[in-house]
Motif scaffolding. Structure first.
Motif, PDB file in Angstrom:
ATOM      1  N   ASP A  21       0.803  -1.224   0.000  1.00 52.72           N
ATOM      2  CA  ASP A  21       0.000   0.000   0.000  1.00 52.72           C
ATOM      3  C   ASP A  21       0.834   1.270   0.000  1.00 52.72           C
ATOM      4  O   ASP A  21       0.290   2.367   0.019  1.00 52.72           O
ATOM      5  CB  ASP A  21      -0.944   0.016   1.209  1.00 52.72           C
ATOM      6  CG  ASP A  21      -2.064  -0.991   1.067  1.00 52.72           C
ATOM      7  OD1 ASP A  21      -2.549  -1.189  -0.063  1.00 52.72           O
ATOM      8  OD2 ASP A  21      -2.446  -1.591   2.081  1.00 52.72           O
ATOM      9  N   GLU A  22       2.145   1.132  -0.012  1.00 50.35           N
ATOM     10  CA  GLU A  22       3.017   2.304   0.033  1.00 50.35           C
ATOM     11  C   GLU A  22       3.261   2.852  -1.367  1.00 50.35           C
ATOM     12  O   GLU A  22       3.437   2.107  -2.320  1.00 50.35           O
ATOM     13  CB  GLU A  22       4.342   1.969   0.715  1.00 50.35           C
ATOM     14  CG  GLU A  22       4.193   1.579   2.164  1.00 50.35           C
ATOM     15  CD  GLU A  22       3.527   2.655   3.020  1.00 50.35           C
ATOM     16  OE1 GLU A  22       3.785   3.857   2.795  1.00 50.35           O
ATOM     17  OE2 GLU A  22       2.746   2.279   3.912  1.00 50.35           O
ATOM     18  N   ASP A  23       3.312   4.147  -1.462  1.00 52.72           N
ATOM     19  CA  ASP A  23       3.549   4.871  -2.701  1.00 52.72           C
ATOM     20  C   ASP A  23       4.987   4.646  -3.189  1.00 52.72           C
ATOM     21  O   ASP A  23       5.927   4.680  -2.388  1.00 52.72           O
ATOM     22  CB  ASP A  23       3.284   6.354  -2.421  1.00 52.72           C
ATOM     23  CG  ASP A  23       3.586   7.238  -3.591  1.00 52.72           C
ATOM     24  OD1 ASP A  23       4.635   7.918  -3.542  1.00 52.72           O
ATOM     25  OD2 ASP A  23       2.792   7.252  -4.538  1.00 52.72           O
ATOM     26  N   ASP A  24       5.136   4.433  -4.490  1.00 53.58           N
ATOM     27  CA  ASP A  24       6.462   4.211  -5.070  1.00 53.58           C
ATOM     28  C   ASP A  24       7.407   5.372  -4.783  1.00 53.58           C
ATOM     29  O   ASP A  24       8.580   5.164  -4.462  1.00 53.58           O
ATOM     30  CB  ASP A  24       6.368   4.016  -6.585  1.00 53.58           C
ATOM     31  CG  ASP A  24       5.857   2.650  -6.974  1.00 53.58           C
ATOM     32  OD1 ASP A  24       5.506   1.849  -6.088  1.00 53.58           O
ATOM     33  OD2 ASP A  24       5.807   2.377  -8.190  1.00 53.58           O
ATOM     34  N   GLN A  25       6.927   6.592  -4.898  1.00 56.18           N
ATOM     35  CA  GLN A  25       7.773   7.765  -4.679  1.00 56.18           C
ATOM     36  C   GLN A  25       8.288   7.812  -3.239  1.00 56.18           C
ATOM     37  O   GLN A  25       9.453   8.072  -2.991  1.00 56.18           O
ATOM     38  CB  GLN A  25       7.015   9.061  -5.015  1.00 56.18           C
ATOM     39  CG  GLN A  25       7.845  10.315  -4.839  1.00 56.18           C
ATOM     40  CD  GLN A  25       9.049  10.382  -5.765  1.00 56.18           C
ATOM     41  OE1 GLN A  25       8.986   9.972  -6.914  1.00 56.18           O
ATOM     42  NE2 GLN A  25      10.159  10.890  -5.263  1.00 56.18           N
ATOM     43  N   LYS A  26       7.396   7.520  -2.288  1.00 53.35           N
ATOM     44  CA  LYS A  26       7.811   7.518  -0.877  1.00 53.35           C
ATOM     45  C   LYS A  26       8.860   6.439  -0.631  1.00 53.35           C
ATOM     46  O   LYS A  26       9.872   6.690   0.025  1.00 53.35           O
ATOM     47  CB  LYS A  26       6.612   7.304   0.042  1.00 53.35           C
ATOM     48  CG  LYS A  26       6.983   7.260   1.518  1.00 53.35           C
ATOM     49  CD  LYS A  26       5.788   7.011   2.406  1.00 53.35           C
ATOM     50  CE  LYS A  26       6.195   6.905   3.868  1.00 53.35           C
ATOM     51  NZ  LYS A  26       5.072   6.582   4.726  1.00 53.35           N
ATOM     52  N   LEU A  27       8.636   5.248  -1.167  1.00 45.56           N
ATOM     53  CA  LEU A  27       9.598   4.160  -0.985  1.00 45.56           C
ATOM     54  C   LEU A  27      10.923   4.484  -1.674  1.00 45.56           C
ATOM     55  O   LEU A  27      11.988   4.146  -1.157  1.00 45.56           O
ATOM     56  CB  LEU A  27       9.035   2.841  -1.486  1.00 45.56           C
ATOM     57  CG  LEU A  27       7.902   2.249  -0.645  1.00 45.56           C
ATOM     58  CD1 LEU A  27       7.329   1.008  -1.314  1.00 45.56           C
ATOM     59  CD2 LEU A  27       8.356   1.944   0.771  1.00 45.56           C
TER      60      LEU A  27
END
Length: 166
Positions: A21-27
């Motif tokens: 559920d985590e955003d690619d940009q944040k990761l």
């Protein structure tokens, strides 16, 4: 500031750990910091094994149990309340069931390794500690988490919550 990207391979490896559920940009911004707690655990295992010290290994047991029981790894707190202030990066995401399962496996494994050394079974201790240290180093350098893969094989691969709700 340039936009960071997350490779499809890294995305897949993080999905296996339950970060679906985590955003690619944040990761991508978090990069190596997602692996921070695993690097600390691996370093402790390698040190305890090299020293054949059950007490160094036992010091990791409550941390691993805490990581298995809660969605925030105890070492995530070190990052979230300290390191990230210096790196100016977002807080680490909560840990999902596959990662918590991996920490539970790690707790039992590090306990067994410590017991092996305490009981004088040094060869067994070195084998157990060597394998656990290698697995910890693998996840902390490549995001490949073997116990999370086992979790997926046993209980099914994690899916996006919004996909489940539809």
């Amino acid at each position: 500031m340039r936009s960071l990207t997350l490779s499809p391979t890294t995305r897949h490896r993080l999905d296996i750990q339950g970060l679906v559920d985590e955003d690619d940009q944040k990761l991508a911004e978090l990069g190596r910091w997602v692996r921070f707690p695993f690097a600390l655990c691996a370093a402790t295992v390698v040190t305890g094994t090299a020293l054949a010290s059950p007490w160094v290994l036992y010091s990791l047991v409550p941390i691993a149990i805490g990581a298995a029981a809660a969605p925030v790894h105890p070492f995530d707190h070190l990052y979230n309340h300290g390191v990230r202030r210096l790196t100016r990066t977002p807080p680490l995401p909560k840990r999902a069931a596959p990662t918590r399962f991996a920490c539970g496996v790690g707790a039992a494994w590090v306990l067994a390794t410590g017991l092996a050394f305490q009981l004088g079974a040094k060869k067994l201790g070195y084998v157990l500690g060597g394998i656990l240290g290698a697995l910890g180093t693998l996840v902390s350098t490549t995001d490949i988490c073997v116990p999370s893969m086992v979790y997926g094989a046993l209980f099914g691969k994690p899916t996006r919550r919004e996909a489940c709700a539809a």
